[in-house]
Design an enzyme around this catalytic site. Structure first.
Site, PDB file in Angstrom:
ATOM      1  N   ARG A   1      15.899  12.360  41.103  1.00  0.00           N
ATOM      2  CA  ARG A   1      15.242  11.103  40.711  1.00  0.00           C
ATOM      3  C   ARG A   1      13.733  11.290  40.592  1.00  0.00           C
ATOM      4  O   ARG A   1      13.098  10.768  39.675  1.00  0.00           O
ATOM      5  CB  ARG A   1      15.547  10.004  41.731  1.00  0.00           C
ATOM      6  CG  ARG A   1      16.987   9.559  41.710  1.00  0.00           C
ATOM      7  CD  ARG A   1      17.339   8.759  42.933  1.00  0.00           C
ATOM      8  NE  ARG A   1      16.673   7.482  43.002  1.00  0.00           N
ATOM      9  CZ  ARG A   1      16.514   6.766  44.116  1.00  0.00           C
ATOM     10  NH1 ARG A   1      16.959   7.231  45.263  1.00  0.00           N
ATOM     11  NH2 ARG A   1      15.910   5.608  44.088  1.00  0.00           N
TER      12      ARG A   1
ATOM     13  N   ARG B   1      11.320   2.070  32.857  1.00  0.00           N
ATOM     14  CA  ARG B   1      11.167   3.315  33.606  1.00  0.00           C
ATOM     15  C   ARG B   1      10.793   4.450  32.675  1.00  0.00           C
ATOM     16  O   ARG B   1      10.556   5.562  33.124  1.00  0.00           O
ATOM     17  CB  ARG B   1      12.493   3.657  34.291  1.00  0.00           C
ATOM     18  CG  ARG B   1      12.540   3.189  35.741  1.00  0.00           C
ATOM     19  CD  ARG B   1      13.843   3.619  36.358  1.00  0.00           C
ATOM     20  NE  ARG B   1      13.702   3.952  37.740  1.00  0.00           N
ATOM     21  CZ  ARG B   1      14.023   3.123  38.744  1.00  0.00           C
ATOM     22  NH1 ARG B   1      14.440   1.911  38.501  1.00  0.00           N
ATOM     23  NH2 ARG B   1      13.893   3.508  39.986  1.00  0.00           N
TER      24      ARG B   1
ATOM     25  N   ARG C   1      21.549   3.819  50.634  1.00  0.00           N
ATOM     26  CA  ARG C   1      21.877   3.712  49.214  1.00  0.00           C
ATOM     27  C   ARG C   1      22.574   4.985  48.765  1.00  0.00           C
ATOM     28  O   ARG C   1      22.281   6.053  49.254  1.00  0.00           O
ATOM     29  CB  ARG C   1      20.584   3.517  48.409  1.00  0.00           C
ATOM     30  CG  ARG C   1      20.046   2.127  48.522  1.00  0.00           C
ATOM     31  CD  ARG C   1      18.712   1.990  47.865  1.00  0.00           C
ATOM     32  NE  ARG C   1      18.569   2.738  46.615  1.00  0.00           N
ATOM     33  CZ  ARG C   1      17.620   2.503  45.723  1.00  0.00           C
ATOM     34  NH1 ARG C   1      16.742   1.546  45.932  1.00  0.00           N
ATOM     35  NH2 ARG C   1      17.515   3.214  44.632  1.00  0.00           N
TER      36      ARG C   1
ATOM     37  N   LYS D   1       7.809  -0.348  45.403  1.00  0.00           N
ATOM     38  CA  LYS D   1       7.794  -1.433  44.400  1.00  0.00           C
ATOM     39  C   LYS D   1       8.483  -2.676  44.970  1.00  0.00           C
ATOM     40  O   LYS D   1       7.984  -3.786  44.831  1.00  0.00           O
ATOM     41  CB  LYS D   1       8.515  -0.992  43.114  1.00  0.00           C
ATOM     42  CG  LYS D   1       7.909   0.235  42.463  1.00  0.00           C
ATOM     43  CD  LYS D   1       8.565   0.576  41.137  1.00  0.00           C
ATOM     44  CE  LYS D   1      10.001   1.046  41.216  1.00  0.00           C
ATOM     45  NZ  LYS D   1      10.182   2.387  41.830  1.00  0.00           N
TER      46      LYS D   1
END
Ligand code: AMP
Length: 216
Positions: free
Chosen positions: A168, A85, A157, A11
């Protein structure tokens, strides 16, 4: 425009390429949160814990970050990356946009196989203060471990490790179908195994939908 897809689906990459080509702005929710982490705010400390656990933050917390950005860009064209989301966030976004008499006119969903994403995540490095992202295979930094612009160190990250990432991805799969259902026929799907494969399809759709969109 909103851009949907699994974490690591690209994205951010597609948004960056659109940003380079067209006169538009991006609102990157994950980066707004990472900014708070860098600043060491209370929200940042909380967000870091949630990110490390691979969990989403509560809708109202994220909305509080997104709302001022949408208001700030109200006369501009923008891409929202990372929100909504889940379906409950899509409802909040509808409400926010109807308040401002704005409208959403492009819903892109990026579809990349999970196994491709998993490999990508392990190789993703970020310059935390700017959000500039690198991939060791297809977009490496000029000097290993250093940001191209500032020469500052790159890091991974906090949520890009195998354990967190599995959480996730699981949560993405649970939330994604109801989210897509919220937008029903409005969703345009872009499939591919790499960002380069997806880009021409997205670019073509944008050109068709917004023939007068200003280029940079
Ligand atoms: P991203 O950079 O978009 O992958 O986001 C990184 C992390 O920030 C996510 O794993 C969540 O912990 C949090 N986050 C980002 N966007 C949202 C959202 N819309 N709702 C809740 N949490 C979010």
């Amino acid at each position: 425009m909103i851009i949907l897809g699994a974490p690591g689906a690209g994205k951010g990459t597609q948004s960056d390429w659109l940003l380079q080509k067209y006169s538009i702005e991006t609102i990157v929710v994950g980066q707004l949160l990472r900014n708070e982490i860098v600043k060491g705010t209370k929200l940042g400390q909380f967000a870091e814990k949630k990110m490390k656990a691979g969990e989403l933050l509560a809708d109202d917390i994220v909305l509080d970050l997104v709302k001022p950005e949408v208001e700030r860009l109200k006369d501009k064209d923008w891409i929202l990356d990372g929100f909504p989301r889940k379906a409950s966030q899509a409802v909040l976004l509808d409400k926010l946009l109807s308040n401002d008499k704005e409208s959403l006119n492009f819903v892109a969903s990026l579809r990349v196989p999970d196994e491709v994403i998993l490999k990508r995540i392990e190789e993703r490095f970020i310059h935390l203060p700017s959000g500039r992202t690198y991939n060791l295979s297809f977009n490496p930094p000029k000097v290993a471990g250093k940001d191209d612009v500032t020469d500052e160190p790159l890091s991974q990250r906090p949520d890009d490790n195998a354990t967190t990432f599995a959480a996730r991805l699981k949560s993405f799969h649970e939330e994604n179908e109801p989210l897509l259902a919220h937008y029903e026929g409005a969703v345009l799907k872009f499939e591919g195994r790499s960002s380069k494969e997806i880009w021409p399809k997205l670019e073509k759709a944008i050109e068709e939908r917004f023939p007068n969109l200003k280029r940079r």
